[in-house]
Enzyme design. Structure first.
Site, PDB file in Angstrom:
ATOM      1  N   TYR A 270       0.306  -0.900  -0.018  1.00 49.63           N
ATOM      2  CA  TYR A 270      -0.122   0.084   0.082  1.00 49.63           C
ATOM      3  C   TYR A 270       1.149   1.507  -0.291  1.00 49.63           C
ATOM      4  O   TYR A 270       0.894   2.844  -0.642  1.00 49.63           O
ATOM      5  CB  TYR A 270      -1.157   0.317   1.323  1.00 49.63           C
ATOM      6  CG  TYR A 270      -1.936   1.547   1.503  1.00 49.63           C
ATOM      7  CD1 TYR A 270      -2.726   1.619   0.526  1.00 49.63           C
ATOM      8  CD2 TYR A 270      -1.578   2.333   2.136  1.00 49.63           C
ATOM      9  CE1 TYR A 270      -3.734   2.917   0.293  1.00 49.63           C
ATOM     10  CE2 TYR A 270      -1.349   3.242   2.487  1.00 49.63           C
ATOM     11  CZ  TYR A 270      -3.042   3.994   1.292  1.00 49.63           C
ATOM     12  OH  TYR A 270      -3.848   4.933   1.589  1.00 49.63           O
ATOM     13  N   ASP A 305      -8.412  -3.442  -1.606  1.00 49.44           N
ATOM     14  CA  ASP A 305      -9.376  -2.986  -1.832  1.00 49.44           C
ATOM     15  C   ASP A 305      -9.037  -1.719  -2.445  1.00 49.44           C
ATOM     16  O   ASP A 305      -9.137  -0.881  -3.115  1.00 49.44           O
ATOM     17  CB  ASP A 305     -10.579  -2.617  -0.308  1.00 49.44           C
ATOM     18  CG  ASP A 305      -9.882  -1.453   0.238  1.00 49.44           C
ATOM     19  OD1 ASP A 305      -9.536  -0.945   0.462  1.00 49.44           O
ATOM     20  OD2 ASP A 305      -8.660  -1.899   1.179  1.00 49.44           O
ATOM     21  N   LYS A 377     -11.709  -9.401   5.147  1.00 50.51           N
ATOM     22  CA  LYS A 377     -11.757  -7.850   5.755  1.00 50.51           C
ATOM     23  C   LYS A 377     -12.622  -7.187   4.253  1.00 50.51           C
ATOM     24  O   LYS A 377     -12.087  -6.977   2.784  1.00 50.51           O
ATOM     25  CB  LYS A 377     -10.539  -6.882   6.242  1.00 50.51           C
ATOM     26  CG  LYS A 377     -11.079  -5.162   6.260  1.00 50.51           C
ATOM     27  CD  LYS A 377     -10.180  -4.523   7.262  1.00 50.51           C
ATOM     28  CE  LYS A 377     -10.711  -3.060   6.938  1.00 50.51           C
ATOM     29  NZ  LYS A 377      -9.620  -2.092   6.656  1.00 50.51           N
TER      30      LYS A 377
END
Length: 530
Positions: A270, A305, A377
């Site tokens: 990320y 995500d 998640k």
């Protein structure tokens, strides 16, 4: 809480899944080798924090930074901070780390790399002190287990995960406690915008932050204490989440372990992709941080995500699966167990796409079946929220239903105003009502949901897995393979191109010398009982 294994509903070939994991291991192994051969300023500062050094000077610069900077100026980063610092303490330059840091900042002490018996004494002293910090992390883990036994755990999965972040920790606390009363199982205190790019951890309780609250040790302590009160009141343990990412990933992980946080956002790529942090810096830092999380019994949440906010959720679905496999490898190599792998994925397909909900089910069920024991998640829609709150609330309802149908482990509450404006407290109340209604009405619907063999959902899931394997094959191909670092540089994930020799924080990385020593990595690598 371990997630029970589930039986397959997608007719996934076990040999194919095993092959995908093998490719992820081949892609990740050179990264782990590289990480073991390097250190960073953040790893060394985290070691000082585990040894008990805290606080900041009058200008707010943490003492760990001041001491690290002085050691680096005198002897470099490549040997680590431990031998020079504890050599100075053994030589009587100061009585403790705090005084030594102050003297170093004033320029009244010089550091050296000790040799022979001096080096042995420094190693022994540093190990003794750092071990005390790691033992505190161990005690916090036992404390969590004791409180879960005393108060009880969330009665079902998915755990309902809700974000609170006003910028003021003293405003966050009552909002977090009220969210727990309304049904939230996990409270996430989102960080102030831009903190991931700070190469220091702010000190103390903070009352000003933009779109979030600063992650500090004192803020961790305050919120943990408040949620412990809520746990006692509600008869169930309420979990606390923050962010171990950015330039201070190892330090924040250490502080989370010391203050008994329960989950941490901690993704292997990320920071590289979305904050332009140097890839080598990130991979070195994430390995150390995950070792701390493993020791502390903290569940990590990964950030797949985010790829779907920059790349198309249909075309790039396989990159999410690929990243999940890589995150799993890196996490397990660092010592995390299946129950600690909150691997991320999201409900981000454009609702206007035909069969969008069926594809969302395929992607969610694929993740659920590849990682049957991981508390995945599941992230709500953000990219295609328009400001139409009625449409947004309905879309969140579809997201919640997909979670119920596919047995997700951690469900982040979607807001009807998500990605349009900062949600009001009333928005949160409506969103929680949406979650409660769907979950209570659906019950254990995932037990009854079985896609038609050979049907659209099964075929789509197998297609995404095949595309993920094809991508991993290209990365590890011994003749033409680019390797993971080159794949990141080429924009493979999230369409972000991040070369290994660029990005923020590169100047804080060093290859370890033959004299390098770090008692924290020694204890964590050995998984040593203290």
């Amino acid at each position: 809480m371990p997630t029970p294994a589930r039986t397959t509903k997608l007719d996934l070939d076990p040999a194919t899944v095993k092959h995908a994991r093998s490719l992820a291991r081949k892609a990740g192994r050179p990264i782990v080798t590289m990480a073991k051969k390097h250190t960073t300023v953040a790893v060394e500062r985290a070691t000082l924090r585990l040894a008990g050094l805290s606080g900041a000077d009058e200008e707010g610069s943490p003492w760990v930074n001041r001491l690290m900077d002085a050691v680096r100026a005198d002897v470099g980063l490549e040997h680590g901070v431990s031998l020079p610092v504890w050599d100075a303490l053994v030589r009587g330059e100061a009585d403790d780390l705090a005084v030594l840091a102050q003297k170093a900042a004033a320029g009244s002490v010089r550091f050296r790399l000790p040799e022979g018996r001096d080096a042995v004494r420094a190693r022994t002293a540093s190990r003794r002190q750092v071990a005390r910090g790691i033992k505190t992390v161990d005690k916090r883990r036992v404390e969590r287990e004791r409180l879960i036994k005393r108060h009880g755990d969330a009665p079902r999965q998915p755990w309902i995960y809700l974000i609170v972040a006003t910028g003021d920790i003293y405003e966050d606390i009552p909002q977090a406690q009220q969210a727990a009363r309304e049904g939230a199982d996990v409270i996430a205190v989102i960080r102030s915008t831009g903190q991931s790019l700070l190469d220091f951890v702010p000190e103390g309780a903070t009352r000003e932050g933009y779109a979030g609250t600063y992650a500090t040790q004192e803020n961790f302590r305050l919120m943990r204490a408040a949620l412990d009160q809520s746990s006692k009141e509600l008869g169930r343990y309420v979990r606390l989440t923050n962010y171990a990412s950015g330039l201070c990933m190892p330090e924040i992980a250490a502080l989370a372990g010391l203050e008994r946080l329960d989950m941490m956002l901690n993704d292997s790529m990320y920071g590289i992709l979305f904050r332009d942090i140097n890839p080598v810096r990130t991979f070195v830092d994430q390995r150390f941080s995950r070792q701390v999380h493993a020791r502390a019994g903290i569940i990590i949440n990964t950030g797949e995500d985010n790829y779907l906010t920059t790349a198309d959720a249909v075309e790039a679905a396989h990159t999410v699966t690929t990243s999940q496999l890589l995150n799993e490898y890196f996490a397990k190599e660092a010592g995390l167990e299946d129950w600690q792998l909150g691997l991320g994925h999201a409900f981000e397909i454009d609702p206007a796409v035909p069969d969008s909900f069926r594809m969302e089910l395929a992607h969610a069920l694929l993740a659920r079946e590849i990682f049957p024991r991981a508390p995945l998640k599941w992230m709500p829609p953000t990219r295609h929220m328009t400001g139409d709150v009625f449409r947004g609330n309905l879309l969140d309802g579809f997201f919640n239903l997909a979670g119920a149908l596919t047995g997700q482990g951690i469900l982040l509450v979607g807001m009807m105003t998500e990605a349009v404006v900062t949600p009001w407290i009333s928005d949160r109340d409506i969103a929680l009502q949406n979650v409660r209604y769907v979950m209570e009405a659906a019950g254990r619907l995932h037990e009854d949901f079985h896609p038609a063999p050979g049907g659209f959902i099964v075929e789509r899931a197998n297609q995404v897995l095949a595309e993920s394997i094809e991508l991993l094959d290209r990365i590890v191909d011994t003749e033409h393979g680019r390797g993971l670092l080159d794949a990141i540089a080429d924009g493979t994930f999230g369409l972000m191109k991040r070369p290994a020799d660029a990005g923020r924080g590169l100047d804080g990385v060093a290859a370890k010398s033959s004299a390098y020593y770090n008692p924290a990595t020694e204890i964590l690598d050995a998984k040593e009982a203290l």
